[in-house]
Design a protein around this motif. Structure first.
Motif: not given
Length: 482
Positions: A30, A33-34, A38, A161, A166, A169
């Motif tokens: 996670c 991919t974020a 972020m 997301i 995010w 998620t």
């Protein structure tokens, strides 16, 4: 007559642990991919700080491997895994509430420490519920969840997301973990005899299988003697060898394919992972079948030796695909290599259960800790080999990964020889107190070396010129530690 037929509750345990390892990879991937979202929201989250966030997970994960394994053995898998999953789920949710890069570093270190008990705790549960003859298949199904979870998460996490953001998620992933923890607590029992779904036939099957395995292990000896025995040291080495190859599929494979054959073939990097999942099922079945035929040593040794041999062959074949106009010869050869090294996981973890017995969690944690050193070596060595190492015939010039593939193939061949000397039925003899203290000192030294190597490779070595990993590779480093 029907009451004498074993019930199937132990299969439910295996499936629960399968979803458990799927969950671990959902939470790990996670953050990868974020990354973009972020960095837009968090103060001070540069690429370098993001790399530290990925790396600090590995430090917490490695540092707490053995303590988490010891805790799983002492507290029992029901209590230990519930605590482990709840703790890492809370830190997963907390990730969604950080606002600075420093806060993220703290949370990810605690997340790594919390997740350290995921695999040792699961191994302890499988030891209590599976007779020795079924441990290979159980481990194969369990570990395949990581590969399936990784592949699925790489597709699903970006969609989630984009849909909910995010922060939400991370909270959603935490809720999934908490639900699993609740199911585990209310359904699982450390002793199958205490579970209402286990009938007499299944209980006899489990208990007789465990008792037979325990009878082959000889007298009880101190844990440090077990973990510093020839069996465990060789298990550590061969597991590090497998990670050297496997880690490539999670870090450098996609960038290497994109650079060599174009962006449109980047998706092909997921194909070897699917072959790896199939390998885990095949190897688990082979381990189980050989044990049922009355070959307890060969049931561990043969699948691992075949796997490492296939891994070496696939890697050597990969070196001959450089310059090919099509990506598919490379994908086929590397898929064979990954299929081979993934065949070694079921016998490796079953081997830890055989020799660890009631201390399976701590023994498997020791193997897993050193295995992470192989992953760290792989991450750092790959770009160095590509840019600086040449080998006659295989890598006449720099700019290809052939020299690294040759190195990984050599490690696989050494692992084949290691398995020739690994015997789950070898009994340990009592040693003197002074010899035990010496082993303890040497083991602590090894532990410090492993942690130092992780710190160096994850934090300091990346800043050296010419060795900094590509962004895509850095984004998935956190996801690989099993």
């Amino acid at each position: 007559m029907m009451d004498n037929q074993p019930s199937k509750a132990r299969y439910v345990v295996v499936m629960l642990l399968f979803f458990h390892t799927v969950n671990t990879y959902m939470d790990r991937i996670c953050i990868s991919t974020a990354k973009g979202a972020m960095q837009s929201d968090l103060t001070g989250l540069t690429d370098q700080m993001m790399g530290y966030a990925f790396g600090i997970f590995a430090i917490g994960y490695a540092l707490f491997q053995i303590p988490a394994g010891w805790y799983s053995d002492r507290a029992g898998a029901r209590h230990a895994l519930t605590v482990v999953v709840v703790v890492w789920s809370l830190f997963t949710a907390w990730t969604g509430f950080v606002f600075t890069a420093i806060g993220l570093l703290v949370v990810r270190f605690l997340f790594g420490a919390g997740e350290a008990g995921a695999y040792p705790g699961a191994t302890r549960a499988l030891y209590s519920w599976l007779p020795a003859k079924e441990r290979g298949l159980g481990q194969g199904i369990f570990h395949s969840g990581a590969r399936i979870g990784a592949a699925a998460s790489l597709v699903l996490m970006p969609i989630v997301i984009n849909a909910i953001g995010w922060r939400a998620t991370f909270v959603l992933n935490a809720v999934i973990g908490l639900v699993w923890g609740a199911v585990w607590w209310f359904w699982y029992r450390d002793d199958p005899a205490d579970h209402p779904s286990v009938n007499e036939g299944e209980l006899n099957l489990i208990q007789s299988g465990i008792a037979q395995a325990e009878s082959n292990s000889g007298p009880k000896v101190p844990y440090i003697q077990v973990v510093t025995s020839t069996n465990v040291l060789l298990a550590m080495f061969q597991y590090a060898a497998s990670n050297i190859t496997f880690f490539i599929s999670m870090t450098w494979l996609r960038p290497y394919i994109v650079e060599s054959w174009g962006e449109k073939y980047g998706w092909c990097s997921s194909i070897p992972l699917l072959f790896g999942a199939v390998a885990l099922w095949c190897s688990g079945y082979l381990v189980t079948a050989l044990h049922k035929l009355g070959h307890p040593v060969m049931s561990r040794r043969l699948p691992a030796m075949v796997g490492y041999s296939l891994g070496a062959i696939g890697l050597l074949m990969t070196t001959q695909t450089v310059g090919s106009a099509s990506v598919w010869p490379f994908i086929a050869c590397f898929s064979l290599a990954l299929f081979g090294v993934e065949m070694t996981l079921s016998p490796s973890w079953a081997f830890c259960m055989d020799i660890g017995g009631s201390r399976s969690g701590a023994v498997s944690a020791a193997m897993n800790m050193v295995g992470n050193l192989g992953a760290a070596v792989s991450a750092v060595a790959f770009p160095y080999f590509v840019s600086s190492v040449t080998v006659p015939f295989f890598a006449e010039s720099t700019g290809t990964a052939n020299s690294f593939f040759l190195f990984a193939a050599t490690m696989n061949l050494l692992a084949v020889f290691a398995w020739l000397f690994m015997n789950p039925l070898r009994q340990l003899k009592t040693i003197t107190a002074s010899a035990l203290k010496l082993r303890l000192a040497l083991f602590i030294g090894l532990f410090v070396i492993v942690l130092s190597a992780l710190l160096y490779t994850k934090f300091f070595f990346q800043s050296d010129a010419g060795t900094q990993p590509e962004p895509v590779a850095a984004e998935v480093q956190e996801a690989i530690e099993p």
